[in-house]
Design an enzyme around this catalytic site. Structure first.
Site, PDB file in Angstrom:
ATOM      1  N   ARG A 261      -8.051 -11.661  -6.373  1.00 47.50           N
ATOM      2  CA  ARG A 261      -8.727 -10.905  -5.311  1.00 47.50           C
ATOM      3  C   ARG A 261      -9.865 -10.090  -5.902  1.00 47.50           C
ATOM      4  O   ARG A 261      -9.686  -9.397  -6.898  1.00 47.50           O
ATOM      5  CB  ARG A 261      -7.725  -9.981  -4.615  1.00 47.50           C
ATOM      6  CG  ARG A 261      -6.598 -10.791  -4.005  1.00 47.50           C
ATOM      7  CD  ARG A 261      -5.709  -9.978  -3.098  1.00 47.50           C
ATOM      8  NE  ARG A 261      -4.665 -10.868  -2.564  1.00 47.50           N
ATOM      9  CZ  ARG A 261      -3.694 -10.478  -1.765  1.00 47.50           C
ATOM     10  NH1 ARG A 261      -3.625  -9.230  -1.381  1.00 47.50           N
ATOM     11  NH2 ARG A 261      -2.803 -11.346  -1.337  1.00 47.50           N
ATOM     12  N   ARG A 276      -3.863  -1.824  -8.451  1.00 44.03           N
ATOM     13  CA  ARG A 276      -4.788  -2.688  -7.717  1.00 44.03           C
ATOM     14  C   ARG A 276      -5.540  -3.525  -8.738  1.00 44.03           C
ATOM     15  O   ARG A 276      -6.421  -3.037  -9.421  1.00 44.03           O
ATOM     16  CB  ARG A 276      -5.762  -1.839  -6.895  1.00 44.03           C
ATOM     17  CG  ARG A 276      -6.689  -2.654  -5.996  1.00 44.03           C
ATOM     18  CD  ARG A 276      -7.529  -1.752  -5.124  1.00 44.03           C
ATOM     19  NE  ARG A 276      -6.714  -0.994  -4.179  1.00 44.03           N
ATOM     20  CZ  ARG A 276      -6.291  -1.459  -3.005  1.00 44.03           C
ATOM     21  NH1 ARG A 276      -6.639  -2.664  -2.610  1.00 44.03           N
ATOM     22  NH2 ARG A 276      -5.561  -0.721  -2.224  1.00 44.03           N
ATOM     23  N   GLU A 348       2.636  -0.764  -1.564  1.00 47.63           N
ATOM     24  CA  GLU A 348       2.905  -1.978  -0.788  1.00 47.63           C
ATOM     25  C   GLU A 348       3.175  -3.147  -1.744  1.00 47.63           C
ATOM     26  O   GLU A 348       2.362  -3.461  -2.608  1.00 47.63           O
ATOM     27  CB  GLU A 348       1.703  -2.305   0.101  1.00 47.63           C
ATOM     28  CG  GLU A 348       1.926  -3.525   0.949  1.00 47.63           C
ATOM     29  CD  GLU A 348       0.657  -3.950   1.694  1.00 47.63           C
ATOM     30  OE1 GLU A 348      -0.187  -3.075   1.982  1.00 47.63           O
ATOM     31  OE2 GLU A 348       0.509  -5.149   1.974  1.00 47.63           O
ATOM     32  N   SER A 351       4.165  -8.101   2.442  1.00 49.84           N
ATOM     33  CA  SER A 351       3.657  -8.050   3.790  1.00 49.84           C
ATOM     34  C   SER A 351       4.237  -9.283   4.456  1.00 49.84           C
ATOM     35  O   SER A 351       3.972 -10.384   4.036  1.00 49.84           O
ATOM     36  CB  SER A 351       2.143  -8.124   3.701  1.00 49.84           C
ATOM     37  OG  SER A 351       1.551  -7.646   4.848  1.00 49.84           O
ATOM     38  N   ARG A 389       3.042  -4.102  -8.805  1.00 47.38           N
ATOM     39  CA  ARG A 389       3.507  -2.781  -8.363  1.00 47.38           C
ATOM     40  C   ARG A 389       5.013  -2.648  -8.564  1.00 47.38           C
ATOM     41  O   ARG A 389       5.531  -1.543  -8.765  1.00 47.38           O
ATOM     42  CB  ARG A 389       3.128  -2.563  -6.896  1.00 47.38           C
ATOM     43  CG  ARG A 389       1.611  -2.445  -6.745  1.00 47.38           C
ATOM     44  CD  ARG A 389       1.164  -2.417  -5.314  1.00 47.38           C
ATOM     45  NE  ARG A 389      -0.289  -2.473  -5.221  1.00 47.38           N
ATOM     46  CZ  ARG A 389      -0.949  -2.734  -4.096  1.00 47.38           C
ATOM     47  NH1 ARG A 389      -0.289  -2.982  -2.982  1.00 47.38           N
ATOM     48  NH2 ARG A 389      -2.261  -2.757  -4.099  1.00 47.38           N
TER      49      ARG A 389
END
Length: 421
Positions: A261, A276, A348, A351, A389
Site C-alpha cells: 500500500r 502503518r 485496526e 476489517s 500491528r
RNA sequence: GGAGGCAUGGCAGAGCGGUUGAAUGCACUGGUCUUGAAAACCAGCAAGGGUGCAAGCCCUUCAGAGGUUCGAAUCCUCUUGCCUCCGCCA
C-alpha cells in the site's frame, strides 16, 4: 457496482441510502445516459431486425438464382445507419459503465448512521486483562532491544515504511502467518490458495480499488500490473466471469499474501514502527455465498477472525462501522482492533465486510440457484489477520520487565521457543 | 526474447461469407418404464438486453478490439491466453 435497474426504478431510495455514506453523490448523469442509451438501443434493434430479415431474403433469392438488386439498395442505406447508431451506442454504454463504477455501494439498513469513525459503535471490548507493574516499552524499543526489528536498515534499501524482521522477529512473523493459516484451515472449511501478488487492472476493478483509488496501489507501468493491497483482490477474482452452481456454495477461500500500500496522503500519521507500513503480511479470508446467507456469513467471519486474537491472548474490541465510515465497496463492516499497551491505542487489525453483490457485479461472478435462475453471489472478506500491528501488540502485551517477551501457547509449536529474550 | 500452432455452448467437438445461436456426443434436468435403481426411450438444456400479465417476440454475443462486405463463427489486422520448439534463467 449498483444495478442500473435499481437506480432507474428506485432512484430516490438509492440516493437516500447513498447519502448515508456520501452526501455528495448525484445520479443525474447516470439516469440521463441510461435513458439515452435505452431509446437508442430500441431504435437500433428495430433497424437490426430489418437488416436481418432482408439479409435472409438475399440468401434465399441467391440460392434460387434470382436477382436481389432492389433489396441491396435498401440494405446499403440500412447498413450505414446501423453503423452510426452502433458507434453511438458504444460510446453511451461505456460512459454509463464508467459512471456506474464510480458509485459506492449502498450501506445496509442495519448500519448505524454516522459521518466518520466517531460514530462507530463498540460492539464488544475486552481490555486490561493484564496488570503491568513496571514501566512499559513500546514495540519499537522492544524490537530494537531484542534485535528482531531493524527499521533503519530497511529504510536504507527501500525507504521508510518497510519493516525488516530479523532472527526471532522473522521467526515470529512467519509463525503468525502459519498459525493463522493453519487455524482457519483446521477449524473451518477454507480452501487455501497462494495467489499472484501482481494483478491486471480489471482485477482491481472487480474488488473496487479501481478506478477511484489507483493512487493507493503500487503500479508497474511497464506491464500495467498492480501490486495487490490485499489478497482479497486475487482471491475474489478467482471466480471472475464464472457461473457457480448453487451446490458448490458457499465457497470459503483463504490466502496468505504480502500486501502493498502506498499510503498516499497518510504521511505523518502512525509513521513510527509497524503501525502503518507499505508492505505487510496478511492472511485473508474470502467467502462467496448465496445472497440470503451473507449476513450470517459475516457474523461467522468476524468470529473466526476474533478467535485468533483470543488465542494470541491479546485485548481487542469489535467495532461496527457507521455508514459514513464504510469503505467504497462495503455494505456492512466490522473492524477488529487490538489494544497496544505501548501506544495506548486501539489498532485496526482486521476489517470484515459484506459487499453483497457489489463486487460480484463488477467481476460478473454469478451462481445458478436450484430453480435454474442466475443471480450474482454475495462476496465477503475479512483479514484473518494482518500481522504488523499484531506483532506490535503482541510484543507490548506480553513483555516482561526485563524486556523479554512471552510467546503465547498457540505460537510455540510454530517457533519452538516460549519466549524471546 | 525468437519461430510456429491453436482459441466455438458445462465439457468434447462440427461448422461452404447468406433461413447458424450454432450439427453431434457427453454431462445435466424433467418424463415414460421399474418395487427402487440402472439401462433404454421421449423431451428440455447458453448468457445479456428490450418488450409483454404471460406464452412469446425482437436484438446482441462463437477469446477481446478494429477492419473488409449489403451480410462474418467463417476473410484481414492488432491484442490477450494456451500449446510446441529455440534462447535465457530462480
Amino acid at each position: 457496482m449498483l444495478d442500473i435497474k435499481k437506480i432507474r426504478n428506485n432512484t430516490d431510495d438509492v440516493l437516500k441510502a447513498l447519502s448515508k455514506k456520501d452526501n455528495d453523490i448525484s445520479l443525474n448523469d447516470i439516469l440521463d445516459l441510461d435513458s439515452k442509451l435505452k431509446s437508442l438501443t430500441t431504435k437500433l434493434n428495430e433497424l437490426q431486425a430489418e437488416q436481418n430479415s432482408k439479409s435472409k431474403e438475399v440468401g434465399q433469392l441467391k440460392s434460387k438464382g434470382e436477382s436481389s438488386d432492389d433489396i441491396f439498395k435498401d440494405l446499403k442505406v440500412l447498413s450505414e445507419k446501423i453503423k452510426a447508431f452502433e458507434k453511438e451506442q458504444k460510446e453511451l454504454s461505456s460512459a454509463l459503465k464508467k459512471a456506474l463504477l464510480e458509485i459506492p455501494n449502498i450501506p445496509h439498513s442495519s448500519c448505524p448512521e454516522g459521518v466518520n469513525e466517531k460514530d462507530n459503535i463498540v460492539v464488544s471490548e475486552n481490555k486490561n486483562t493484564r496488570d503491568f507493574n513496571f514501566p512499559l516499552k513500546d514495540h519499537i524499543e522492544l524490537g530494537e532491544k531484542l534485535d528482531i526489528l531493524d527499521f533503519e536498515v530497511a529504510a536504507k534499501m527501500s525507504g521508510s515504511g518497510f519493516p525488516l524482521y530479523k532472527g526471532n522477529g522473522a521467526l515470529l512473523e512467519r509463525a503468525l502467518i502459519n498459525f493463522m493459516t493453519d487455524y482457519h484451515l483446521k477449524n473451518f472449511d477454507y480452501t487455501e490458495f497462494f495467489t499472484p501478488f501482481l494483478v491486471k487492472p480489471e482485477s482491481a476493478l472487480t474488488t473496487g480499488q479501481l478506478p477511484k483509488f489507483s493512487e493507493d496501489m503500487y503500479h508497474i507501468e511497464k506491464d500495467d500490473l498492480y501490486l495487490i493491497p490485499t489478497a482479497e483482490v486475487s482471491l475474489t477474482n478467482i471466480h471472475k466471469d464464472d457461473i457457480l452452481s448453487s451446490n458448490e456454495l458457499p465457497k470459503y477461500y483463504l490466502g496468505y499474501s504480502a500486501c502493498f500500500r502506498r499510503e498516499a496522503g497518510s504521511y505523518g500519521k502512525d509513521t513510527r514502527g509497524l503501525l502503518r507500513v507499505h508492505q505487510f503480511n496478511k492472511v485473508e479470508l474470502v467467502k462467496f455465498v448465496e445472497p440470503t446467507k451473507s449476513y450470517e456469513e459475516l457474523d461467522s467471519l468476524v468470529n473466526q477472525a476474533s478467535n485468533i486474537l483470543d488465542l494470541l491472548e491479546l485485548d481487542y474490541r469489535v467495532i461496527e462501522l457507521c455508514s459514513g465510515d464504510l469503505s467504497f465497496a462495503a455494505a456492512k463492516c466490522f473492524d477488529l482492533e487490538v489494544w497496544s499497551p505501548g501506544e495506548e491505542k486501539w489498532l485496526e487489525v482486521s476489517s470484515c465486510s459484506n459487499f453483497e453483490d457489489f463486487q460480484s457485479r463488477r467481476g460478473n461472478i454469478r451462481f445458478k440457484n436450484s430453480n435454474g435462475e442466475i443471480d450474482f453471489v454475495h462476496t465477503l472478506n475479512g483479514s484473518g489477520l494482518a500481522t504488523p500491528r499484531i506483532f506490535a501488540a503482541l510484543l507490548e502485551t506480553h513483555q516482561n520487565e526485563d524486556g523479554s517477551v512471552r510467546i503465547p501457547q498457540c505460537l510455540q509449536p510454530f517457533m519452538g521457543i516460549s519466549e524471546i529474550k
